[in-house]
Design a protein around this motif. Structure first.
Motif, PDB file in Angstrom:
ATOM      1  N   MET A   1      47.601 100.597 -67.934  1.00 44.19           N
ATOM      2  CA  MET A   1      47.799  99.176 -68.084  1.00 44.19           C
ATOM      3  C   MET A   1      46.287  98.483 -67.729  1.00 44.19           C
ATOM      4  O   MET A   1      45.904  98.820 -66.675  1.00 44.19           O
ATOM      5  N   LYS A   2      46.193  97.598 -68.454  1.00 45.90           N
ATOM      6  CA  LYS A   2      44.723  96.729 -68.365  1.00 45.90           C
ATOM      7  C   LYS A   2      44.926  95.406 -68.048  1.00 45.90           C
ATOM      8  O   LYS A   2      44.475  94.760 -67.233  1.00 45.90           O
ATOM      9  N   LYS A   3      45.599  94.867 -68.907  1.00 45.69           N
ATOM     10  CA  LYS A   3      45.928  93.263 -69.171  1.00 45.69           C
ATOM     11  C   LYS A   3      47.284  93.170 -69.288  1.00 45.69           C
ATOM     12  O   LYS A   3      47.834  93.629 -70.169  1.00 45.69           O
ATOM     13  N   ILE A   4      48.268  92.607 -68.216  1.00 41.11           N
ATOM     14  CA  ILE A   4      49.344  92.552 -68.157  1.00 41.11           C
ATOM     15  C   ILE A   4      49.927  91.200 -68.055  1.00 41.11           C
ATOM     16  O   ILE A   4      49.571  90.330 -67.401  1.00 41.11           O
ATOM     17  N   LEU A   5      51.107  91.133 -69.080  1.00 39.72           N
ATOM     18  CA  LEU A   5      51.931  89.822 -69.283  1.00 39.72           C
ATOM     19  C   LEU A   5      53.126  90.024 -68.528  1.00 39.72           C
ATOM     20  O   LEU A   5      54.001  91.060 -68.770  1.00 39.72           O
ATOM     21  N   ILE A   6      53.467  89.171 -67.364  1.00 38.28           N
ATOM     22  CA  ILE A   6      54.944  89.319 -66.760  1.00 38.28           C
ATOM     23  C   ILE A   6      55.751  88.095 -67.271  1.00 38.28           C
ATOM     24  O   ILE A   6      55.382  86.999 -66.968  1.00 38.28           O
ATOM     25  N   THR A   7      56.750  88.403 -67.941  1.00 37.18           N
ATOM     26  CA  THR A   7      57.880  87.374 -68.219  1.00 37.18           C
ATOM     27  C   THR A   7      58.767  87.178 -66.937  1.00 37.18           C
ATOM     28  O   THR A   7      58.976  88.176 -66.281  1.00 37.18           O
ATOM     29  N   GLY A   8      59.118  85.631 -66.764  1.00 35.44           N
ATOM     30  CA  GLY A   8      60.409  85.683 -66.102  1.00 35.44           C
ATOM     31  C   GLY A   8      59.587  85.903 -64.586  1.00 35.44           C
ATOM     32  O   GLY A   8      60.192  86.500 -63.457  1.00 35.44           O
ATOM     33  N   ALA A   9      58.353  85.398 -64.292  1.00 31.26           N
ATOM     34  CA  ALA A   9      57.395  85.951 -63.252  1.00 31.26           C
ATOM     35  C   ALA A   9      57.981  85.013 -61.893  1.00 31.26           C
ATOM     36  O   ALA A   9      57.525  85.460 -60.791  1.00 31.26           O
TER      37      ALA A   9
ATOM     38  N   GLY B   1      60.983  84.782 -60.682  1.00 33.42           N
ATOM     39  CA  GLY B   1      62.002  85.702 -60.342  1.00 33.42           C
ATOM     40  C   GLY B   1      62.065  86.492 -59.023  1.00 33.42           C
ATOM     41  O   GLY B   1      60.843  86.543 -58.496  1.00 33.42           O
ATOM     42  N   GLN B   2      63.091  87.155 -58.410  1.00 32.16           N
ATOM     43  CA  GLN B   2      62.740  87.849 -57.308  1.00 32.16           C
ATOM     44  C   GLN B   2      61.806  88.960 -57.478  1.00 32.16           C
ATOM     45  O   GLN B   2      61.033  89.221 -56.457  1.00 32.16           O
ATOM     46  N   ILE B   3      61.989  89.584 -58.439  1.00 35.17           N
ATOM     47  CA  ILE B   3      60.704  90.672 -58.697  1.00 35.17           C
ATOM     48  C   ILE B   3      59.440  90.125 -59.090  1.00 35.17           C
ATOM     49  O   ILE B   3      58.677  90.630 -58.621  1.00 35.17           O
ATOM     50  N   GLY B   4      59.345  89.357 -60.061  1.00 34.93           N
ATOM     51  CA  GLY B   4      58.063  88.852 -60.375  1.00 34.93           C
ATOM     52  C   GLY B   4      57.237  88.236 -59.631  1.00 34.93           C
ATOM     53  O   GLY B   4      56.041  88.330 -59.477  1.00 34.93           O
ATOM     54  N   THR B   5      57.868  87.433 -58.514  1.00 34.16           N
ATOM     55  CA  THR B   5      57.170  86.925 -57.700  1.00 34.16           C
ATOM     56  C   THR B   5      56.329  87.857 -56.591  1.00 34.16           C
ATOM     57  O   THR B   5      55.128  87.418 -56.519  1.00 34.16           O
TER      58      THR B   5
ATOM     59  N   GLY C   1      56.533  81.976 -67.372  1.00 33.54           N
ATOM     60  CA  GLY C   1      58.007  81.247 -67.103  1.00 33.54           C
ATOM     61  C   GLY C   1      58.402  80.237 -68.035  1.00 33.54           C
ATOM     62  O   GLY C   1      57.334  79.658 -68.595  1.00 33.54           O
ATOM     63  N   ARG C   2      59.464  79.890 -67.936  1.00 31.75           N
ATOM     64  CA  ARG C   2      59.901  78.692 -68.880  1.00 31.75           C
ATOM     65  C   ARG C   2      59.522  77.220 -68.029  1.00 31.75           C
ATOM     66  O   ARG C   2      59.632  76.271 -68.696  1.00 31.75           O
ATOM     67  N   HIS C   3      59.252  77.298 -66.706  1.00 30.76           N
ATOM     68  CA  HIS C   3      58.912  75.797 -66.146  1.00 30.76           C
ATOM     69  C   HIS C   3      57.425  75.971 -66.000  1.00 30.76           C
ATOM     70  O   HIS C   3      56.735  76.682 -66.064  1.00 30.76           O
TER      71      HIS C   3
ATOM     72  N   ASP D   1      47.837  94.308 -73.158  1.00 29.99           N
ATOM     73  CA  ASP D   1      48.211  95.570 -73.513  1.00 29.99           C
ATOM     74  C   ASP D   1      49.539  96.127 -72.982  1.00 29.99           C
ATOM     75  O   ASP D   1      50.067  96.868 -73.653  1.00 29.99           O
ATOM     76  N   SER D   2      50.257  95.479 -71.952  1.00 27.17           N
ATOM     77  CA  SER D   2      51.409  95.561 -71.468  1.00 27.17           C
ATOM     78  C   SER D   2      52.051  94.506 -71.014  1.00 27.17           C
ATOM     79  O   SER D   2      51.604  93.422 -70.520  1.00 27.17           O
ATOM     80  N   VAL D   3      53.284  94.277 -71.452  1.00 26.11           N
ATOM     81  CA  VAL D   3      54.230  93.374 -71.099  1.00 26.11           C
ATOM     82  C   VAL D   3      55.215  93.884 -70.030  1.00 26.11           C
ATOM     83  O   VAL D   3      55.948  94.920 -70.431  1.00 26.11           O
ATOM     84  N   ILE D   4      55.379  93.311 -68.926  1.00 26.02           N
ATOM     85  CA  ILE D   4      56.412  93.572 -67.885  1.00 26.02           C
ATOM     86  C   ILE D   4      57.809  92.369 -68.129  1.00 26.02           C
ATOM     87  O   ILE D   4      57.290  91.349 -67.730  1.00 26.02           O
ATOM     88  N   HIS D   5      58.756  92.644 -68.715  1.00 21.09           N
ATOM     89  CA  HIS D   5      59.621  91.953 -69.359  1.00 21.09           C
ATOM     90  C   HIS D   5      60.630  91.683 -68.331  1.00 21.09           C
ATOM     91  O   HIS D   5      61.867  92.620 -68.309  1.00 21.09           O
ATOM     92  N   LEU D   6      60.719  90.663 -67.377  1.00 24.10           N
ATOM     93  CA  LEU D   6      61.581  90.458 -66.373  1.00 24.10           C
ATOM     94  C   LEU D   6      62.726  89.396 -66.700  1.00 24.10           C
ATOM     95  O   LEU D   6      63.547  89.125 -65.966  1.00 24.10           O
TER      96      LEU D   6
END
Length: 317
Positions: A1-9, A11-15, A34-36, A66-71
């Motif tokens: 991974m080099k450039k990472i997008l976290i969805t649902g950031a 949340g409990q894991i994403g934080t 996130g949505r907010h 290049d990588s999405v962590i979908h939470l």
């Protein structure tokens, strides 16, 4: 991974994952979303709804991800009260992420869960490959998600990866409506009030994991050689298995006056009864070297130490 997008950031894991990934890859290489509106992240932040497919692609391309962590997801107990909302977020959101990955050639991590199993599944040392007939909408979405990720890997060559997380315990962020939430709340109440009312029966065994191990598992799986990943989207991983009464006794080693009482939530209890007592994570250990660092005593000691410093006011001289 080099450039990472976290969805649902948020949340409990994403934080915690946002900060963890920044420490490894650099602050400018992690985009929290996130949505907010962003409120507390010391990171690049995008207001992003995973139900907006076009926005997903635009954000990925603009940041050269290049990588999405979908939470982004709705959890088990909360999902039973609103199955339609859960399906929208958990399934349509995942579909949009996978479509975006197909269009932009990014890799995707999507967590599955012990909820993917059901009452017909072997309860003890649940195998990597076994019957999966969950009876919650959350569990159904997790099985479908595993299969959908497999589909995008086999048919569109999208680099999809995932683990089946057990219950996660964290001192940073409170959980958001899961069946295993008691294992976090109990530590707060033990310090704040000296007692806790548990909503699961005393002898309900469930697999659990301390958050530092969960964060490390995400990174290790995403950095593993793809040639080693025989079970790409659904690796069993675990660290410990315990019941509420066992956790209470472990806490009492540190806080002897701690008291536990029970007020059973029938919805949560039915969900927990259908989940495994313990998982066999041998495939993850063999394929990409998974090994937890925290067992129950180590996790309990650390949780009480960190939360004690956070929740108890400093004594004045």
């Amino acid at each position: 991974m080099k450039k990472i997008l976290i969805t649902g950031a948020a949340g409990q894991i994403g934080t915690e994952l946002t900060t963890y990934l920044q420490s490894i890859y650099g602050d400018d290489q992690v985009i929290a979303s996130g949505r907010h509106e962003e409120l507390h992240f010391n990171a690049i932040y995008e207001k992003l709804d995973v139900l907006n497919a076009g926005q997903l692609v635009e954000v990925i391309r603009r940041h050269r991800v290049d990588s999405v962590i979908h939470l982004a997801a709705i959890l088990s107990a909360k999902g039973e009260s609103d199955p339609e909302a859960l399906w929208q977020i958990n399934m349509n959101g995942l579909y949009n992420v996978l479509e975006a990955a197909k269009a932009t050639s990014v890799s995707v991590f999507t967590p599955s869960s012990i909820a993917a199993f059901g009452p017909e599944t072997p309860l003890d040392r649940t195998p990597q490959v076994t019957i999966q007939r969950p009876r919650t909408i959350y569990g159904i979405s997790k099985v479908a998600g595993e299969l959908l990720c497999d589909y995008y890997y086999h048919h569109f060559d999208v680099d999809t990866r995932g683990v089946r997380f057990p219950g996660l315990i964290s001192h940073e962020a409170l959980p958001g409506g899961g069946t295993t939430d008691y294992a976090v709340h109990i530590f707060y109440k033990a310090i704040e009030t000296g007692g806790f009312i548990c909503d699961l029966e005393p002898k309900t065994f469930l697999d659990m994991m301390y958050m530092p191990d969960a964060l490390r598992a995400i990174v290790e799986l995403m950095e593993a050689s793809p040639t080693k990943l025989a079970h790409r989207n659904a690796y069993n991983i675990t660290a410990m298995s315990f019941s509420p009464e066992i956790l209470a006794k472990e806490i009492q080693k540190h806080l002897p006056n701690f008291k536990m009482a029970y007020d059973i939530n029938p919805v949560k209890q039915a969900i927990a009864d259908a989940w495994p007592n313990s998982l066999d994570d041998g495939c993850a250990r063999t394929d990409w070297g998974w090994k937890p660092e925290y067992d129950l005593p180590a996790m309990t000691t650390h949780m009480l130490k960190v939360l004690g410093a956070k929740l108890r006011p400093a004594s004045t001289p």
